[in-house]
Structure formats: structure tokens, C-alpha cells
Design a protein around this motif. Structure first.
Motif, mmCIF file in Angstrom:
data_model
loop_
_atom_site.group_PDB
_atom_site.id
_atom_site.type_symbol
_atom_site.label_atom_id
_atom_site.label_comp_id
_atom_site.label_asym_id
_atom_site.label_seq_id
_atom_site.Cartn_x
_atom_site.Cartn_y
_atom_site.Cartn_z
ATOM 1 N N ASP A 18 28.892 17.222 -12.681
ATOM 2 C CA ASP A 18 28.871 15.819 -13.067
ATOM 3 C C ASP A 18 28.673 14.887 -11.878
ATOM 4 O O ASP A 18 28.547 13.689 -12.049
ATOM 5 C CB ASP A 18 30.125 15.440 -13.855
ATOM 6 C CG ASP A 18 31.408 15.683 -13.080
ATOM 7 O OD1 ASP A 18 31.338 16.132 -11.925
ATOM 8 O OD2 ASP A 18 32.489 15.427 -13.646
ATOM 9 N N GLY A 19 28.642 15.416 -10.653
ATOM 10 C CA GLY A 19 28.349 14.610 -9.481
ATOM 11 C C GLY A 19 29.522 13.818 -8.945
ATOM 12 O O GLY A 19 29.337 12.974 -8.074
ATOM 13 N N SER A 136 29.008 8.002 -13.932
ATOM 14 C CA SER A 136 27.863 8.520 -14.684
ATOM 15 C C SER A 136 26.538 8.036 -14.106
ATOM 16 O O SER A 136 25.501 8.638 -14.358
ATOM 17 C CB SER A 136 27.966 8.119 -16.150
ATOM 18 O OG SER A 136 27.783 6.735 -16.286
ATOM 19 N N GLY A 138 25.798 8.111 -10.987
ATOM 20 C CA GLY A 138 25.436 9.097 -9.970
ATOM 21 C C GLY A 138 25.262 8.477 -8.598
ATOM 22 O O GLY A 138 25.483 7.285 -8.377
ATOM 23 N N LYS A 139 24.847 9.336 -7.679
ATOM 24 C CA LYS A 139 24.651 8.910 -6.300
ATOM 25 C C LYS A 139 23.299 8.226 -6.165
ATOM 26 O O LYS A 139 22.454 8.295 -7.052
ATOM 27 C CB LYS A 139 24.712 10.123 -5.377
ATOM 28 C CG LYS A 139 26.048 10.808 -5.388
ATOM 29 C CD LYS A 139 26.024 12.009 -4.479
ATOM 30 C CE LYS A 139 27.357 12.727 -4.546
ATOM 31 N NZ LYS A 139 27.368 13.921 -3.707
ATOM 32 N N SER A 141 19.583 7.736 -5.064
ATOM 33 C CA SER A 141 18.523 8.735 -5.083
ATOM 34 C C SER A 141 17.855 8.863 -3.714
ATOM 35 O O SER A 141 18.010 8.021 -2.833
ATOM 36 C CB SER A 141 17.480 8.374 -6.134
ATOM 37 O OG SER A 141 16.758 7.245 -5.711
#
Length: 158
Positions: A18-19, A136, A138-139, A141
Motif C-alpha cells: 500500500d506504499g 492512498s 502515494g509518494k 512520482s
């Protein structure tokens, strides 16, 4: 496995895809516990009235606190037989699903009976949903890093 072995089996760790980093996962769990405490205290305080909508909002807040405790810290609910099963299922949810679930649980009493008690009592539970929602996303890109590096004329080493 018999039923005793199934009941004594430890809860599976959350999926690592899930990061979320370990510290962010703990931050979300701590926010969930604090949100549960604030919902429980404010919900009980909200029930001390004669207005039925305030009582309904207070009961919903206490149930929200119970759900937060059940999903985030199931060891606090050892006296409930299904606590580990619910926690294992909640750990399988993606962060965006938890975000919608927690924010929805926190917003309903505010719409039911708008007051300082419902607003501030559900604020931390709503913040828990926001934290899961941010997870959700995320990191950053790789392409954002490329555009920043090209802006500052930095050569990529990897």
C-alpha cells in the motif's frame, strides 16, 4: 485447525504494497485511537440532553469510537470474540477505502446535529480518514523528480 487454534492465531500483518511507511502507519493508528477517545467522550457528553437528534448523534459517535477501536487497535477489544476477524479484514482494506469509511462515520453525526460537541468530537476521527486518504495518494512520482531536476539543471545519477 480446530476452533481454538483459529481463535488463537495471530492477526496477519497488513499488506506492504500500500506504499505506507512504518511511521505513517503508526501515525494513522495513533490518530485512530485518539479519534476513538474523542468520539467516545464527546458522544457520551452529547447524550446528556433531551433533544432526540443530539442523542442519536451521541450514540452514533460512541459506535464510531467502537469501530475505530475495533479496526485500529483490536487488542483493546479482547473480550469480543470477532475482534481479530474484523481487524484482519480491516487491515486488508486499501487506504482510500478506510479514508471514505472513517470520514463518512465522522461526518454523519455533524450533519445529524450540528454543534460544537459533534464538530470537535469527530474532528480527530475525520483527520484519521484524511491521513488514510493522503496515504492512498502515494509518494511523488519519478516524473515529478525529473521535471524538478530539469528545472534546476541537475543531472540524474540513477
Amino acid at each position: 485447525m480446530n476452533t481454538e487454534e483459529k481463535a488463537a492465531a495471530p492477526v496477519a500483518p497488513p499488506p506492504e504494497d500500500d506504499g505506507m511507511t512504518w511511521w505513517y502507519r503508526w501515525l494513522c493508528k495513533i490518530a485512530g485511537v485518539l479519534g476513538g477517545v474523542s468520539c467516545a467522550v464527546s458522544g457520551v457528553w452529547n447524550c446528556v440532553t433531551v433533544n432526540p437528534l443530539n442523542i442519536a448523534a451521541g450514540v452514533w459517535m460512541v459506535l464510531t469510537a467502537f469501530v475505530l477501536f475495533l479496526c485500529e487497535v483490536p487488542f483493546c477489544c479482547q473480550f469480543i470474540e470477532f475482534a481479530n476477524a474484523v481487524a484482519a479484514r480491516a487491515d486488508k482494506f486499501k487506504p482510500w477505502q478506510k479514508a471514505f469509511f472513517y470520514c463518512g462515520l465522522a461526518l454523519f453525526p455533524v450533519f445529524l446535529s450540528f454543534s460544537f460537541t459533534t464538530l470537535f468530537g469527530n474532528a480527530i476521527a475525520f483527520a484519521t480518514g484524511v491521513l488514510y486518504g493522503l496515504a492512498s495518494l502515494g509518494k511523488k512520482s519519478y516524473y515529478n523528480r525529473l521535471s524538478l531536476n530539469s528545472f534546476f539543471n541537475i543531472k540524474m545519477t540513477s
